[in-house]
Design an enzyme around this catalytic site. Structure first.
Site, mmCIF file in Angstrom:
data_model
loop_
_atom_site.group_PDB
_atom_site.id
_atom_site.type_symbol
_atom_site.label_atom_id
_atom_site.label_comp_id
_atom_site.label_asym_id
_atom_site.label_seq_id
_atom_site.Cartn_x
_atom_site.Cartn_y
_atom_site.Cartn_z
ATOM 1 N N PRO A 66 0.842 -1.195 0.000
ATOM 2 C CG PRO A 66 -0.159 -1.180 2.106
ATOM 3 C CD PRO A 66 0.732 -1.975 1.216
ATOM 4 C CG HIS A 67 1.882 2.892 -3.216
ATOM 5 N ND1 HIS A 67 1.609 1.578 -3.514
ATOM 6 C CD2 HIS A 67 1.603 3.600 -4.333
ATOM 7 C CE1 HIS A 67 1.181 1.492 -4.767
ATOM 8 N NE2 HIS A 67 1.158 2.699 -5.279
ATOM 9 N N GLY A 68 0.985 5.835 -0.681
ATOM 10 C CA GLY A 68 0.271 7.084 -0.883
ATOM 11 C C GLY A 68 1.224 8.249 -1.004
#
Length: 150
Positions: A66-68
């Site tokens: 997951p990344h942002g």
């Protein structure tokens, strides 16, 4: 950028007891908030959830990245969490996930973001590393493993 350069021991957690996608993302944000002091936990969570809406970051073999992107962030931060039991994360291979490598990067660091994601994916394509990660039973040994892997 390599995972070992942006992962801290305080952002490494082993055998976390969570049972849902939302709870693991909340746990990741709780850990990241210790490093990204200029952005609160809710905004960190929003960045991950916004990315997940585009498609799951579960890359297969029980692994998710997951990344942002974060406005106003000054540095990239990684979080590594393994779970006691694998959880449903809508991964591309439909397998449950037990290894989570989360990445938060400044909004304007697009190339760095892509390079770091690529390096993380490459590291976790190594079956030996995956096996060792799953064998770790405390935070420090998990952190040390990643530091030695590079």
């Amino acid at each position: 950028m390599q995972l070992s350069e942006i992962l801290t021991s305080s952002c490494t957690s082993c055998d976390v007891d969570v049972t849902s996608k939302k709870r693991i993302l909340e746990k990741i944000c709780q850990l990241a908030a210790q490093q990204v002091t200029e952005i609160d936990e809710d905004d960190l969570l929003t960045s991950l959830l916004d990315r997940e809406k585009m498609g799951s970051t579960g890359i297969g073999n029980g692994i998710a990245i997951p990344h942002g992107r974060l406005p106003n962030a000054s540095k990239a931060v990684a979080v590594l969490v393994t779970t006691e039991k694998a959880i449903d994360f809508d991964a591309i291979d439909n397998r449950d996930v037990d290894i989570f490598i989360a990445l938060f990067v400044p909004e304007d660091s697009c190339q760095e973001h892509l390079d770091t994601l690529q390096n993380i994916a490459k590291l976790f394509s190594d079956k030996k590393i995956i096996k060792q990660v799953r064998k770790c039973n405390d935070d420090q040994s998990l952190y040390n493993l990643i530091q030695q892997a590079h």
